[in-house]
Structure formats: C-alpha cells, structure tokens
Design an enzyme around this catalytic site. Structure first.
Site, PDB file in Angstrom:
ATOM      1  N   TYR A   1       0.844  -1.202   0.000  1.00 23.20           N
ATOM      2  CA  TYR A   1       0.000   0.000   0.000  1.00 23.20           C
ATOM      3  C   TYR A   1       0.881   1.254   0.000  1.00 23.20           C
ATOM      4  CZ  TYR A   1      -3.351   3.512   1.557  1.00 23.20           C
ATOM      5  OH  TYR A   1      -4.116   4.656   1.673  1.00 23.20           O
TER       6      TYR A   1
ATOM      7  N   GLU B   1     -10.922   5.156   4.691  1.00 24.59           N
ATOM      8  CA  GLU B   1     -10.512   6.083   5.760  1.00 24.59           C
ATOM      9  C   GLU B   1     -11.607   6.214   6.808  1.00 24.59           C
ATOM     10  OE1 GLU B   1      -7.580   7.087   6.326  1.00 24.59           O
ATOM     11  OE2 GLU B   1      -6.631   6.731   4.404  1.00 24.59           O
TER      12      GLU B   1
ATOM     13  N   TRP C   1      -4.693   1.044  10.542  1.00 26.79           N
ATOM     14  CA  TRP C   1      -4.780   0.957   9.086  1.00 26.79           C
ATOM     15  C   TRP C   1      -4.572  -0.489   8.630  1.00 26.79           C
ATOM     16  CZ3 TRP C   1      -7.290   3.224   5.637  1.00 26.79           C
ATOM     17  CH2 TRP C   1      -6.989   3.050   4.281  1.00 26.79           C
TER      18      TRP C   1
END
Length: 191
Positions: A21, A43, A51
């Site tokens: 990512y 998000e 995350w």
C-alpha cells in the site's frame, strides 16, 4: 540481487499489505472517482482503528460494497442489516451508513455534471501539495485546508468526513504528499 528501498517509517512495518500500500498507492495522485470513493470509505472505516486492520479487510469491503461503485452503493440502505452481520468487514452502523450516504452525495454531484474526481481535486487547485516531511512524527493529523474541505463536504451531503478523516483521505489520494523526503516514493512524486 535486490536493491533495498528506503521507505517512510510506517511503510517498514514488516506487513506485506502495508508495504505494498505504501509503495504503490498511498500518496500517489488518484483521479479515478471509484478509487477515490474507495479510499474515502476505507478512511472512514479506519477511524479509531489501525490501518492494517482496514487493509486486511479491504477485499471484503470491496465485495460488500459492490467494488465501491457509487451507483450501486447508494441503493444499499435496505442492506444495512445484512452488512452489519458480515463478520468480514467492520460492522459499525455509523460507518456503514456514512459510506452509503457518501455514495448518494457522489451520485448527486454526478447528476449535476460534476465528477467526484474533479470535485475533490478542486480543493487543491488540481495540484498535489508537496510537503517536505523529514520524520513521520511531523505529519499533522489535519490542516486548515482539510477543515475547510470537511466543512464543504458536509455541506454537500457527505458524512463521517471530519477534518482528520478528510486529511487522511487527502494523504491516501495524493492530494498531499506526506511521504518522508528520504522515501523513494517521495522522490518519484516530486519529479
């Protein structure tokens, strides 16, 4: 023989998904409305969580939310009870409802002839903001621009788009470059 790349500190977690990512997506300018909707939705899901948790569930989110096709997602309000039973995703009613609501806001923009990509990038005059971060600890959790963007997005019907979520989205979508200056991705983005 492989050459070792220097990354932002958070990209060196040892988790393959996080590294991929970081290397291939985070901070790289995205102009694909579907991808932007996906990043905003992720998000929102990440708020209050790690995350890595969100990335581990990303494929399940894509399956649950019609690959983030906003036209399909805007119709999913009746599916909320089913989504909240899906153990593969984060089952938070406020977050799930916000994603569906945001799909409706994007559809409303599209119906007026405004693409989500153009809407989002207008906030930065279609140019990524180049920050010069030397240490990831310097990265703010929000900015005045994110606060203005959040306020406008809420006015335009978006939800769960507070300044912190919006700034994280700006980072993810490449509206701001918050890669550390020593990171190989930073070098690619400033050329």
């Amino acid at each position: 023989m492989s050459v070792e790349r220097q990354r932002c500190a958070w990209g060196e977690s040892g988790n393959a998904l996080m590294q991929q990512y970081h290397d291939e997506e985070w901070g790289r300018p995205s102009h694909d409305s579907r991808h932007l909707f996906e990043l905003l939705s992720l998000e929102i899901m990440q708020a209050g969580l790690s995350w890595q948790t969100v990335l581990n569930k990303r494929s399940a989110f894509k399956a649950a939310f019609a690959d983030f096709d906003y036209r399909q997602v805007q119709q999913m309000l009746p599916q909320i009870p089913v989504l909240l039973q899906n153990t593969q995703i984060i089952r938070n009613r406020l977050k799930v409802t916000a994603i569906i609501n945001n799909a409706k806001a994007i559809a409303k923009l599209a119906d007026k002839g405004e693409d989500f990509d153009h809407y989002i990038w207008a906030f930065v005059n279609n140019q990524p903001i180049q920050h010069h971060i030397t240490n990831h600890a310097e990265v703010p959790n929000t900015t005045d621009l994110a606060k203005r963007m959040s306020k406008q997005m809420k006015k335009d019907g978006f939800s769960f788009t507070g300044p912190v979520v919006v700034y994280s989205f700006m980072q993810a979508a490449g509206l701001v470059n918050d890669h550390e200056t020593s990171c190989f991705v930073y070098q690619l983005l400033v050329k």
